[in-house]
Design a protein around this motif. Structure first.
Motif, PDB file in Angstrom:
ATOM      1  N   HIS A 258     -22.479 -16.545  32.896  1.00 19.95           N
ATOM      2  CA  HIS A 258     -21.314 -17.407  33.091  1.00 19.95           C
ATOM      3  C   HIS A 258     -20.298 -17.161  31.980  1.00 19.95           C
ATOM      4  N   VAL A 259     -19.045 -16.972  32.358  1.00 17.17           N
ATOM      5  CA  VAL A 259     -17.986 -16.685  31.397  1.00 17.17           C
ATOM      6  C   VAL A 259     -16.940 -17.788  31.476  1.00 17.17           C
ATOM      7  N   CYS A 260     -16.618 -18.361  30.335  1.00 22.30           N
ATOM      8  CA  CYS A 260     -15.612 -19.423  30.267  1.00 22.30           C
ATOM      9  C   CYS A 260     -14.257 -18.858  30.684  1.00 22.30           C
ATOM     10  N   THR A 261     -13.563 -19.588  31.542  1.00 19.23           N
ATOM     11  CA  THR A 261     -12.272 -19.108  32.044  1.00 19.23           C
ATOM     12  C   THR A 261     -11.168 -19.209  30.998  1.00 19.23           C
ATOM     13  N   VAL A 262     -11.354 -20.037  29.992  1.00 19.56           N
ATOM     14  CA  VAL A 262     -10.324 -20.230  28.980  1.00 19.56           C
ATOM     15  C   VAL A 262     -10.510 -19.282  27.799  1.00 19.56           C
ATOM     16  N   CYS A 263     -11.697 -19.296  27.189  1.00 22.14           N
ATOM     17  CA  CYS A 263     -11.909 -18.534  25.956  1.00 22.14           C
ATOM     18  C   CYS A 263     -12.790 -17.303  26.143  1.00 22.14           C
TER      19      CYS A 263
END
Length: 77
Positions: free
Chosen positions: A42-47
């Protein structure tokens, strides 16, 4: 101190032991890195931080980006 044949045997035994240790360490460190990298799905969409599971991702998002709206994928978690 060991001399002659005894010295050669001791050196051979020590070098074999060292090569086995190096081989073990090299594989385990590489394997662990690869396994850890695969787990971060899972990859954060912001950072763009990577997390292993959606629960951790949701906690990260709520703590680090409270002003932003929660992504659709996290609303049901």
């Amino acid at each position: 101190m060991a001399r002659g044949q005894q010295k050669l045997q001791s050196q051979a035994k020590a070098s074999e032991k060292n090569s086995k240790l190096k081989k073990q360490q090299g594989h385990s460190a590489n394997d662990q890195k690869k396994a850890a990298q695969k787990a971060l799905v899972h990859v954060c969409t912001v950072c763009k931080a990577q997390m292993p599971d959606p629960k951790t991702y949701k906690q990260h998002y709520e703590n680090k980006h409270p002003k932003n709206d929660l992504p659709e994928e996290l609303k049901d978690v």
